[in-house]
Design a protein around this motif. Sequence first.
Motif, mmCIF file in Angstrom:
data_model
loop_
_atom_site.group_PDB
_atom_site.id
_atom_site.type_symbol
_atom_site.label_atom_id
_atom_site.label_comp_id
_atom_site.label_asym_id
_atom_site.label_seq_id
_atom_site.Cartn_x
_atom_site.Cartn_y
_atom_site.Cartn_z
ATOM 1 N N ASN A 16 50.093 -1.106 -18.223
ATOM 2 C CA ASN A 16 49.037 -1.156 -19.321
ATOM 3 C C ASN A 16 47.810 -0.557 -19.050
ATOM 4 O O ASN A 16 46.955 -0.203 -19.935
ATOM 5 N N LYS A 17 47.477 0.124 -18.023
ATOM 6 C CA LYS A 17 46.414 0.965 -17.463
ATOM 7 C C LYS A 17 46.989 2.343 -17.957
ATOM 8 O O LYS A 17 45.936 2.968 -18.540
ATOM 9 N N LEU A 18 47.883 2.498 -17.775
ATOM 10 C CA LEU A 18 48.331 4.197 -18.090
ATOM 11 C C LEU A 18 48.525 4.461 -19.512
ATOM 12 O O LEU A 18 48.062 5.513 -20.037
ATOM 13 N N ILE A 19 49.027 3.373 -20.394
ATOM 14 C CA ILE A 19 49.309 3.922 -21.685
ATOM 15 C C ILE A 19 47.931 3.960 -22.564
ATOM 16 O O ILE A 19 48.103 5.089 -22.992
ATOM 17 N N PRO A 20 46.833 3.348 -22.301
ATOM 18 C CA PRO A 20 45.726 3.756 -22.936
ATOM 19 C C PRO A 20 45.114 5.109 -22.558
ATOM 20 O O PRO A 20 44.495 5.863 -23.487
ATOM 21 N N LEU A 21 45.244 5.403 -21.282
ATOM 22 C CA LEU A 21 44.779 6.868 -20.860
ATOM 23 C C LEU A 21 45.352 7.783 -21.675
ATOM 24 O O LEU A 21 44.842 8.738 -22.028
ATOM 25 N N CYS A 22 46.905 7.804 -21.545
ATOM 26 C CA CYS A 22 47.391 8.712 -22.323
ATOM 27 C C CYS A 22 47.161 8.631 -23.876
ATOM 28 O O CYS A 22 47.196 9.953 -24.276
ATOM 29 N N HIS A 23 47.241 7.739 -24.510
ATOM 30 C CA HIS A 23 46.737 7.747 -25.903
ATOM 31 C C HIS A 23 45.200 8.314 -26.029
ATOM 32 O O HIS A 23 44.868 8.937 -26.839
ATOM 33 N N GLN A 24 44.228 8.038 -25.045
ATOM 34 C CA GLN A 24 42.796 8.599 -24.967
ATOM 35 C C GLN A 24 43.193 10.090 -24.863
ATOM 36 O O GLN A 24 42.339 10.861 -25.581
ATOM 37 N N LEU A 25 44.143 10.890 -23.999
ATOM 38 C CA LEU A 25 43.883 12.313 -23.764
ATOM 39 C C LEU A 25 44.506 12.573 -24.892
ATOM 40 O O LEU A 25 44.122 13.750 -25.399
ATOM 41 N N GLN A 26 45.340 11.989 -25.568
ATOM 42 C CA GLN A 26 45.963 12.685 -26.961
ATOM 43 C C GLN A 26 44.670 12.699 -28.209
ATOM 44 O O GLN A 26 44.749 13.786 -28.792
ATOM 45 N N THR A 27 44.056 11.717 -28.233
ATOM 46 C CA THR A 27 43.048 11.693 -29.006
ATOM 47 C C THR A 27 41.882 12.878 -28.695
ATOM 48 O O THR A 27 41.478 13.540 -29.730
ATOM 49 N N ILE A 28 41.827 13.040 -27.616
ATOM 50 C CA ILE A 28 40.825 14.125 -26.936
ATOM 51 C C ILE A 28 41.353 15.462 -27.423
ATOM 52 O O ILE A 28 40.306 16.385 -28.023
ATOM 53 N N THR A 29 42.514 15.445 -27.094
ATOM 54 C CA THR A 29 43.285 16.871 -27.559
ATOM 55 C C THR A 29 43.117 17.308 -29.310
ATOM 56 O O THR A 29 43.157 18.611 -29.444
ATOM 57 N N LYS A 30 43.060 16.296 -29.932
ATOM 58 C CA LYS A 30 42.930 16.328 -31.380
ATOM 59 C C LYS A 30 41.621 16.591 -31.823
ATOM 60 O O LYS A 30 41.568 16.822 -32.991
ATOM 61 N N THR A 31 40.567 16.079 -31.221
ATOM 62 C CA THR A 31 39.386 16.141 -31.818
ATOM 63 C C THR A 31 38.734 17.515 -31.479
ATOM 64 O O THR A 31 38.864 18.029 -30.706
ATOM 65 N N SER A 32 38.095 17.898 -32.675
ATOM 66 C CA SER A 32 37.538 19.130 -32.791
ATOM 67 C C SER A 32 36.171 19.166 -32.326
ATOM 68 O O SER A 32 35.406 18.290 -32.766
ATOM 69 N N LEU A 33 35.776 19.853 -31.448
ATOM 70 C CA LEU A 33 34.357 20.180 -30.803
ATOM 71 C C LEU A 33 33.962 21.671 -31.112
ATOM 72 O O LEU A 33 34.289 22.647 -30.491
ATOM 73 N N GLN A 34 33.319 21.855 -32.387
ATOM 74 C CA GLN A 34 32.898 23.373 -33.017
ATOM 75 C C GLN A 34 32.124 23.981 -31.526
ATOM 76 O O GLN A 34 31.154 23.697 -31.203
ATOM 77 N N ASN A 35 32.646 25.006 -31.033
ATOM 78 C CA ASN A 35 32.109 25.956 -30.352
ATOM 79 C C ASN A 35 31.697 25.317 -29.229
ATOM 80 O O ASN A 35 30.566 25.676 -28.362
#
Length: 692
Positions: A619-638
Amino acid sequence: MAASPGPAAVGGAGAVCGSGPSGFAFDSGLEIKTRSVEQTLLPLVSQITTLINHKDNTKKSDKTLQAIQRVGQAVNLAVGRFVKVGEAIANENWDLKEEINIACIEAKQAGETIAALTDVTNLNHPKSDGQITIFTDKTGVIKAARLLLSSVTKVLLLADRVVIKQIITSRNKVLATMERLERVNSFQEFVQIFSQFGNEMVEFAHLTGDRQNDLKDEKKKAKMAAARAVLEKCTMMLLTASKTCLRHPSCESAHKNKEGVFDRMKVALDKVIEIVTDCKLNGETDISSISIFTGIKEFKMNVEALRENLYFQSKENLSATLEAILERTEDFTDSAYTTHEHRERILELSTQARMEMQQLISVWIQALHSTATQLATDLLKYHADHVVLKALKLTGVEGNLEALAEYACKLSEQKEQLVETCRLLRHVSGTEPLEITCIHAEETFRVTGQQIISAAETLTLHPSSKIAKENLDVFCEAWESQINDMSTLLREISDVFEGRRKNNANLKSLKPDKPDSEEQAKIAKLGLKLGLLTSDANCEIEKWEDQENEIVRYGRDMSSMAYSLYLFTRGEGPLKTSQDLIHQLEVFAAEGLKLTSSVQAFSKQLKDDDKLMLLLEINKLIPLCHQLQTITKTSLQNKAFLKVDKCIIKTRSIMALLVQLLSLCYKLLKKLPVENNRWVSVTNKDTIDGKT
């Protein structure tokens, strides 16, 4: 006449571009609070799931009791943080205060109930007789958990209403100030109003940027990105265009140039509101109501038309038309009066039609893609040196009206070529977000091209005007920027077509972003720690006798990908660009979630004490994987460095947990009786059979 103010003098505008997670600097307290609610919710869900799935016949060892109590306390603490966030939102929004406070009270009561029912550390003592706990009232825990999740959902929905209201209010403020800017008559008044306008645009930009990141629909996210890109670029254009009008009030081309910017910004503002309020577009035709005869007739005409023009009809529309026709054949196949032979024949022909349609689309797409991408490649290469733009700037400074007419004609021709190319690329884009990006590029070339011509005309009429020259430079830079974006768009379309990677809604994140020496040093330091963790993971993997075990295989794959990331921080290895890295991390996060599934399957072989301990680690690992997926899809312009930095930090946390999980699973496997050790060799077979 007073000197014209530069960007620094009208302080709101400069802040609009290039800072913050979405390209803007402003931050909103409410957005932070609502994101905090969602971040609090994730661990709540996993902890509550652990409690609800807890067995009634669990052996009441001290270790088990302590683990249960820790989960209950963690839930209650998280609820406390959630309630504070909810109350803060309520205090800032009086119209929703009562509803939010009621939901917060419900959440607090649920958290306290869960904490009380899991207070079981004294259960083995004589004084605990008659105590109501999770063992005697599991139904109470389930009810409390449901109440908690219900109250959390209520607050999230109410907070969402608040955010939408804020965006609409912010947009209305921007529109009102724009109307004042349109009527301004003096530089002094312009400086004051534009300063206010800049601050309002910063607020609006940040609110919509957060909303864009929260959108789950990739199509809406791409539309929001396109609208925000227009507003970002047009803010600086509005500054120089307005200053040019004030400097040359009787110049018709200057006013035409300014009006074009205002019109485009208003359309973009309306588009944002349409997205956040989820307005539905009208005018969609219902092709399912046509008769089979009419449908087949139209379908044949459309297919025949492709011989003359590959772009006559989209593949989606053609497929939809065929499916509508085949759906209408159900009137025949479902009829009790249709003979068995006729029914079988209709179904056989329907299947054949679908197969042949897929074959047609495959050949069709290949031909379209080759045509569009080759044309775009040639066009971008031909216009890479921006000869026409340079000539327009020179003719403007020289005041050469005859040369202006010649080069304006050439730019118009170039504009039409680019607009047509964007239209063709849209047909082969492959995904809805990329299709929207093509539409945005097409519109940008169409509008900006005309605005460059009007800005060049103004400079030619006033060749000594510094503000007219500055205005032309701004529009030319916007054109060059869109050319670069189109080059990136072309690469992304080719990647999607060849199946190499997924699309990101905001293509700005694909631009090369070279970190400075300090950033490089930071990345290298983070990468070194990650490299050490991959070594630790490999050491744990080598302990396992069965190297084909699922847990070992997923762990080995994750360690290998993490090592590639480490090499990337040193400028080595197979990952060459930030986008290569992001794609690798998407796979890495997915592998992490697969690993947790395998570990959960393994936990079923364990005693309750060991099982609970292992599930808490999962249960510690699952949220971390979901958070990483969110970061990869989040756009940070320039801000590619910032995104890479966040990804490396999150990957390090996942790898640290992986090392712990591999070690724990190995120890627990060794504790299993020999007859239970069959899991080691059976897991892979079960996975193939679909039983795990």
